[in-house]
Design an enzyme around this catalytic site. Structure first.
Site, PDB file in Angstrom:
ATOM      1  N   SER A   1     -21.244 -19.335 -37.692  1.00  0.00           N
ATOM      2  CA  SER A   1     -19.829 -18.848 -37.506  1.00  0.00           C
ATOM      3  C   SER A   1     -19.284 -18.092 -38.900  1.00  0.00           C
ATOM      4  O   SER A   1     -18.453 -16.967 -38.715  1.00  0.00           O
ATOM      5  CB  SER A   1     -18.795 -19.793 -37.203  1.00  0.00           C
ATOM      6  OG  SER A   1     -18.893 -20.768 -38.002  1.00  0.00           O
TER       7      SER A   1
ATOM      8  N   LYS B   1     -13.956 -14.566 -37.117  1.00  0.00           N
ATOM      9  CA  LYS B   1     -12.612 -14.323 -36.662  1.00  0.00           C
ATOM     10  C   LYS B   1     -12.129 -12.932 -36.411  1.00  0.00           C
ATOM     11  O   LYS B   1     -11.212 -12.611 -35.853  1.00  0.00           O
ATOM     12  CB  LYS B   1     -11.671 -14.918 -37.643  1.00  0.00           C
ATOM     13  CG  LYS B   1     -11.829 -16.551 -38.110  1.00  0.00           C
ATOM     14  CD  LYS B   1     -11.125 -17.180 -37.117  1.00  0.00           C
ATOM     15  CE  LYS B   1     -10.771 -18.690 -37.463  1.00  0.00           C
ATOM     16  NZ  LYS B   1     -11.824 -19.416 -38.094  1.00  0.00           N
TER      17      LYS B   1
ATOM     18  N   GLU C   1      -0.953 -17.613 -37.603  1.00  0.00           N
ATOM     19  CA  GLU C   1      -1.053 -18.949 -38.370  1.00  0.00           C
ATOM     20  C   GLU C   1      -2.340 -19.003 -39.103  1.00  0.00           C
ATOM     21  O   GLU C   1      -3.411 -18.344 -38.480  1.00  0.00           O
ATOM     22  CB  GLU C   1      -0.955 -20.125 -37.266  1.00  0.00           C
ATOM     23  CG  GLU C   1      -2.007 -20.493 -36.656  1.00  0.00           C
ATOM     24  CD  GLU C   1      -2.678 -19.569 -35.432  1.00  0.00           C
ATOM     25  OE1 GLU C   1      -1.730 -18.912 -34.936  1.00  0.00           O
ATOM     26  OE2 GLU C   1      -3.809 -19.340 -35.049  1.00  0.00           O
TER      27      GLU C   1
HETATM   28  C1  LIG Z   1     -12.327 -20.891 -37.874  1.00  0.00           C
HETATM   29  C2  LIG Z   1     -13.427 -21.131 -38.227  1.00  0.00           C
HETATM   30  C3  LIG Z   1     -14.231 -21.942 -37.263  1.00  0.00           C
HETATM   31  C4  LIG Z   1     -13.594 -22.799 -35.974  1.00  0.00           C
HETATM   32  O1  LIG Z   1     -12.959 -22.058 -35.218  1.00  0.00           O
HETATM   33  P1  LIG Z   1     -13.357 -21.643 -33.736  1.00  0.00           P
HETATM   34  O2  LIG Z   1     -12.067 -21.289 -32.951  1.00  0.00           O
HETATM   35  O3  LIG Z   1     -13.856 -23.167 -33.207  1.00  0.00           O
HETATM   36  O4  LIG Z   1     -14.535 -20.822 -33.417  1.00  0.00           O
HETATM   37  C5  LIG Z   1     -15.475 -22.103 -37.300  1.00  0.00           C
HETATM   38  N1  LIG Z   1     -16.316 -21.431 -38.269  1.00  0.00           N
HETATM   39  C6  LIG Z   1     -15.608 -20.611 -39.338  1.00  0.00           C
HETATM   40  C7  LIG Z   1     -16.255 -19.978 -40.408  1.00  0.00           C
HETATM   41  C8  LIG Z   1     -14.184 -20.498 -39.133  1.00  0.00           C
HETATM   42  O5  LIG Z   1     -13.806 -19.608 -40.083  1.00  0.00           O
END
Ligand SMILES: *Cc1c(COP(=O)(O)O)cnc(C)c1O
Length: 401
Positions: free
Chosen positions: A387, A104, A126
Site C-alpha cells: 500500500s 491514498k 481528517e
Molecule cells: C492509510 C494507509 C493504510 C490504511 O488505509 P486503508 O483505508 O485500510 O487502505 C495502509 N497503508 C498505507 C501506506 C496507508 O497510508
C-alpha cells in the site's frame, strides 16, 4: 500471528462487491447515521458521484489525472528472492510507487475531481499519520482548491514531516485537542466542521468508512488497484488468477479496492489487521462517524483507542463492507503484531530492495507466517498489495533497529 475469522468453503466467487443495497447497506452494516444537515450533504455527494461515475467524460478525466500526475498504472513486481525462500510465488502490486507514496492518492484524486464538478471550492479532510492529508493537499493544489486538514495534536507531534508537507502544499492544518487527540477525534472534528460548510466544501474521507455513499464511493475509486492487478495477473501468472489476494486493513480502502478486482474469481481474500486495531477480526457492532460497522469497544459500548506501530492501521473500526465480507465468509481477517510487521519490513528491504510502509508490512508478515506455518500451501500464487512506501516510518524504525 492469529487467524480470527475463516472463509466459507468452497470460497464463493460472486458479485458481493457490487453496489450496496438501498441506503448504503452492506448486509446489516453501513447506512447514513448523521445529523440532518449532513444527511442532505451526503445525499448530494451520492447523486453527484452516481452521475459522475456513469459519465465517460469524468472517468476519462480521472484516468488521465492518475496517469500523468499519480504514476498509474503501478507495476506488478514478482518478489523473486523472497518467493524462493517462502516456497510460494509472491507478486506485489506497487502502490508505494504512486505520487505521494501510497494508494491514498487514488481516492483523493477522484473526490477532488468530484468536488470541482459539484462546484465546491474547498476540501475538508481528517488525517492520522498525515498520508491522507498530504494526498488531499496535493490534489487541492493541483486542481486549485483550498484544503483544511484536521489532525490530532498528538499526531501533529509524531508526524512533523507530513505536517510540513501539507503546509508546504498550501493546506491549513487544524490541530484537534479533544479526546485522545488522534485520528478518531480528528474525524469527529472534521465532520462537525463540515456541518457548517456544506455549501462550499466537500468532505474528503480517507477510507471506506463514514456515512453512505463514502464506503462505496471510496471503494470504487480504489477499485483501480484490483482492476489493474487482475489484468496484470492474467498476463503474468500461469494460472491467470492468484490463489490468494492479500492486503492490510486499517479502514480497509485499498483492501476493498484490491478485493473488488477479484470478487468474481475463486481467489481467497485475506485482510490483515494490526493486533491492536482489529475492527473486523474482533470488533463489535456499533455506530461511529455516521456508519454502522464493527468497532473495538469496552464493556459499556464505548469505542476504545486502537494501538498500532503503523499509524494508518490505528483506527478502532473497519469499513462496513469488510464487516459484511467477513460475515459472508468471502474474505478472512487475521491479525499481526507490531514486531511481526517490523520483521517483515526488514525482510522485504533485504530480499527485494523495497522498504515498505509499516502498514503494508503487516500484510507481508501474514504471508511470511502463513507460508512458514503451512497455512499457505507450497507453490501457491499470492498477490499482495504493497500500500505504501516506508519513508514516513524511518524515524520509528530507527528507534527499533
Ligand atoms: C492509510 C494507509 C493504510 C490504511 O488505509 P486503508 O483505508 O485500510 O487502505 C495502509 N497503508 C498505507 C501506506 C496507508 O497510508
Amino acid at each position: 500471528m492469529r487467524d480470527v475469522s475463516t472463509w466459507r468453503e468452497p470460497v464463493p466467487p460472486d458479485g458481493t462487491m457490487g453496489e450496496p443495497r438501498a441506503r448504503g447497506r452492506f448486509g446489516e452494516y453501513g447506512g447514513r447515521y448523521a445529523p440532518e444537515s449532513l444527511v442532505e450533504a451526503c445525499r448530494e455527494v451520492d447523486e453527484a458521484f452516481r452521475d459522475a461515475w456513469a459519465d465517460p467524460g469524468f472517468r476519462g478525466a480521472l484516468a488521465r489525472l492518475l496517469a500523468v500526475h499519480a504514476g498509474r498504472p503501478t507495476p506488478l513486481t514478482p518478489a523473486r528472492r523472497l518467493s524462493e525462500a517462502l516456497g510460494v510465488q509472491l507478486y506485489l502490486k506497487r502502490e508505494d510507487l504512486t505520487h505521494t507514496g501510497s494508494h491514498k492518492i487514488n481516492n483523493v484524486m477522484g473526490q477532488a475531481l468530484l468536488a470541482t464538478r459539484m462546484g465546491r471550492r474547498r476540501l475538508i479532510a481528517e488525517t492520522g499519520a498525515g498520508q491522507h492529508g498530504v494526498a488531499t493537499a496535493t490534489a487541492a493544489a493541483l486542481l486549485g482548491l483550498e484544503a483544511t486538514v484536521f489532525m490530532g495534536e498528538r499526531d501533529i507531534e509524531r508526524q512533523a514531516l507530513n505536517v510540513f508537507r501539507m503546509r508546504m502544499l498550501g493546506a491549513e492544518v487544524v490541530p484537534v485537542t479533544t479526546g485522545s487527540r488522534t485520528l478518531k477525534d480528528a474525524t469527529s472534528e472534521a465532520m462537525r466542521h463540515w456541518v457548517g460548510a456544506t455549501g462550499d466544501s466537500h468532505y474528503c474521507i480517507g477510507s471506506v468508512v463514514g456515512p453512505d455513499p463514502y464506503p462505496w464511493m471510496v471503494r470504487e475509486f480504489q477499485r483501480i488497484i484490483g482492476d489493474e492487478a487482475r489484468g496484470q495477473c492474467a498476463a503474468e501468472l500461469r494460472t491467470g488468477v492468484p490463489d490468494y489476494v492479500v492486503a492490510c486493513v486499517g479502514g480497509g480502502s485499498h483492501a476493498a479496492g484490491t478485493f473488488a478486482g477479484f470478487a468474481d474469481t475463486p481467489a481467497r481474500l485475506v485482510g490483515v489487521e494490526a493486533e491492536g486495531g482489529a475492527g473486523a477480526a474482533r470488533g463489535r457492532l456499533g455506530v461511529l462517524h455516521g456508519c454502522r460497522s464493527l468497532f473495538l469497544q469496552d464493556d459499556d459500548g464505548q469505542i476504545t483507542q486502537a494501538h498500532s506501530i503503523a499509524a494508518g492501521l490505528d483506527y478502532p473500526g473497519v469499513g462496513p463492507e469488510h464487516a459484511h465480507l467477513r460475515d459472508l465468509g468471502r474474505a478472512r481477517y487475521v491479525t499481526v503484531t507490531d514486531d511481526e510487521a517490523v520483521g517483515a519490513a526488514v525482510r522485504l528491504a533485504r530480499t527485494e530492495g523495497i522498504v515498505p510502509a509499516l502498514e503494508s508490512a503487516h500484510a507481508l508478515a501474514w504471508v511470511i507466517g502463513a507460508a512458514d506455518g503451512g497455512d499457505l500451501p507450497a507453490g501457491s500464487t499470492v498477490l499482495m498489495t504493497l500500500s505504501g512506501r516506508g519513508d514516513k516510518d524511518v524515524s520509528t524504525l530507527k528507534e527499533l533497529l
